[in-house]
Motif scaffolding. Structure first.
Motif, PDB file in Angstrom:
ATOM      1  N   ALA A 190      -1.439  18.672  21.443  1.00  0.00           N
ATOM      2  CA  ALA A 190      -0.219  18.455  20.671  1.00  0.00           C
ATOM      3  C   ALA A 190      -0.512  17.683  19.392  1.00  0.00           C
ATOM      4  O   ALA A 190      -1.294  16.729  19.391  1.00  0.00           O
ATOM      5  N   LYS A 192       1.204  15.276  17.575  1.00  0.00           N
ATOM      6  CA  LYS A 192       2.365  14.423  17.827  1.00  0.00           C
ATOM      7  C   LYS A 192       3.162  14.136  16.565  1.00  0.00           C
ATOM      8  O   LYS A 192       4.402  14.207  16.558  1.00  0.00           O
ATOM      9  N   TYR A 193       2.478  13.804  15.496  1.00  0.00           N
ATOM     10  CA  TYR A 193       3.180  13.335  14.304  1.00  0.00           C
ATOM     11  C   TYR A 193       3.800  14.492  13.534  1.00  0.00           C
ATOM     12  O   TYR A 193       4.856  14.348  12.922  1.00  0.00           O
ATOM     13  N   GLN A 216       7.630   6.865  15.895  1.00  0.00           N
ATOM     14  CA  GLN A 216       6.279   7.101  15.387  1.00  0.00           C
ATOM     15  C   GLN A 216       5.411   5.861  15.540  1.00  0.00           C
ATOM     16  O   GLN A 216       4.246   5.951  15.952  1.00  0.00           O
ATOM     17  N   VAL A 219       4.549   5.346  19.279  1.00  0.00           N
ATOM     18  CA  VAL A 219       3.548   6.314  19.745  1.00  0.00           C
ATOM     19  C   VAL A 219       2.181   5.973  19.180  1.00  0.00           C
ATOM     20  O   VAL A 219       1.171   5.997  19.901  1.00  0.00           O
ATOM     21  N   THR A 247       9.858   9.357  22.661  1.00  0.00           N
ATOM     22  CA  THR A 247       8.691   8.476  22.796  1.00  0.00           C
ATOM     23  C   THR A 247       7.950   8.762  24.090  1.00  0.00           C
ATOM     24  O   THR A 247       6.719   8.866  24.115  1.00  0.00           O
ATOM     25  N   LEU A 250       6.070  12.069  23.727  1.00  0.00           N
ATOM     26  CA  LEU A 250       4.953  12.037  22.787  1.00  0.00           C
ATOM     27  C   LEU A 250       3.835  11.081  23.211  1.00  0.00           C
ATOM     28  O   LEU A 250       2.705  11.222  22.745  1.00  0.00           O
ATOM     29  N   ARG A 251       4.139  10.163  24.093  1.00  0.00           N
ATOM     30  CA  ARG A 251       3.054   9.330  24.650  1.00  0.00           C
ATOM     31  C   ARG A 251       2.167  10.163  25.572  1.00  0.00           C
ATOM     32  O   ARG A 251       0.977   9.875  25.714  1.00  0.00           O
ATOM     33  N   PRO A 253       2.208  14.091  25.794  1.00  0.00           N
ATOM     34  CA  PRO A 253       2.723  15.441  25.545  1.00  0.00           C
ATOM     35  C   PRO A 253       2.073  16.526  26.385  1.00  0.00           C
ATOM     36  O   PRO A 253       2.653  17.602  26.550  1.00  0.00           O
TER      37      PRO A 253
END
Length: 331
Positions: A190, A192-193, A216, A219, A247, A250-251, A253
């Motif tokens: 992934a 993430k950003y 953001q 994470v 969050t 995304l920590r 994914p």
């Protein structure tokens, strides 16, 4: 960032989204409303044989919206959706009686139009809770829908009960996140950003854009659940619960179990955050399975499978526009 999918792949992604969301909602039920739990508590719950649990109203509404979209070629018919939501809103939950959603759907059941009630909630501000954000996860499953169109569909679906701009942004965020997850490259790590930036691009309020900048930071710093809960909160509002869920996803994914555990460890409205995390994770990882004790009953499993099949069969043009009448008072 996105990956073209055939109908069978879309079926798997839609089913994964709905199923993992339903499982996560049930797993989170014993912790819902509690403060940040002890890790040992979470492990005991995850390994226990649960009582027969009912889905939360928000998670059930995700299925209702998915069924509605499947039946209407990926579009929203406002009056029809309001009626369907009202029919399946639980009338045996006195703890929900004062919520904005309950007031709108109760009025619809009594014969009042949704657009006559929803804008008047909270002294004319409209509801800003998180129920519509959970429901809107289904909007990200419509085939042939661009990211912006998925966000618009999520925002539109929210307006039946939640007219506040923050609630609509929350719904647009979850619809966008699911749409991105559905279209993600299988097996690719992934980004993430980039994922978060794509969600932020669909926000219309400064408050939500600010909250996603905080996501953001959390994470990037690999923040623990307790820190995220203290920073963002995980209450009933869309502005708190949706960023908390993003969050958690995304920590982790690419680890659905870890992402759901992260949501549980934040405490607060764990069913809301866990259901959203489950929807995004299941759409990205449709092969993920949840332990059998936490799976819905057979009737609901069949309902989710049929709903996913209906969504995957929508023609590719389905989600690019929405239909249904606009009414005075609908923002």
């Amino acid at each position: 960032m996105t990956f073209p999918l055939d109908q069978q792949q879309l079926l798997r992604r839609a089913h994964g989204c709905l199923l993992v969301a339903a499982c996560a909602d049930l797993i989170a039920a014993p912790l819902n409303g509690r403060t940040v739990p002890d890790p040992a508590q979470v492990e005991v719950i995850l390994r226990a044989s649960p009582r027969l649990l009912q889905p939360s109203p928000a998670a059930l509404q995700m299925t209702v919206l998915a069924e509605h979209l499947a039946a209407h070629d990926g579009r929203v018919n406002d009056d029809g959706l309001a009626s369907e939501l009202a029919k399946q809103w639980p009338d045996d939950r006195p703890d929900l009686a004062g919520s904005g959603t309950a007031r709108v759907l109760g009025a619809v059941s009594a014969g009042t139009r949704w657009w006559q009630v929803a804008p008047k909630i909270h002294h004319g501000a409209g509801s800003f809770g998180s129920v519509a954000a959970v429901r809107a996860c289904a909007a990200g499953l419509v085939p042939g829908t661009g990211i912006a169109a998925a966000a618009a569909l999520g925002r539109r679906s929210a307006g039946i009960t939640h007219t506040h701009l923050l609630a609509r942004d929350g719904a647009a965020a979850t619809a966008t996140a699911v749409a991105l997850a559905v279209r993600s490259q299988p097996g690719a790590p992934a980004d993430k950003y980039r994922f978060l930036s794509a969600v932020a691009a669909q926000m219309r309020t400064a408050e939500f854009r600010s909250a996603l900048r905080t996501v953001q930071t959390l994470v990037r710093h690999r923040s623990a659940p307790a820190e995220t809960a203290a920073t963002l909160g995980a209450d009933r509002t869309a502005l708190r619960s949706v960023p908390a869920a993003l969050t958690a996803f995304l920590r982790h994914p690419d680890e659905p179990t870890a992402a759901i555990r992260y949501a549980l460890m934040m405490g607060g409205q764990t069913q809301t955050t866990a259901a959203i995390v489950g929807a995004i994770s299941g759409a990205r990882h449709p092969e993920h399975t949840v332990a059998m004790p936490w799976r819905p009953d057979v009737v609901r499993l069949l309902r989710l499978r049929a709903t996913a099949a209906g969504l995957s069969a929508i023609p590719g043009r389905g989600g690019s526009r929405t239909a249904g009448r606009h009414h005075e008072g609908q923002s």
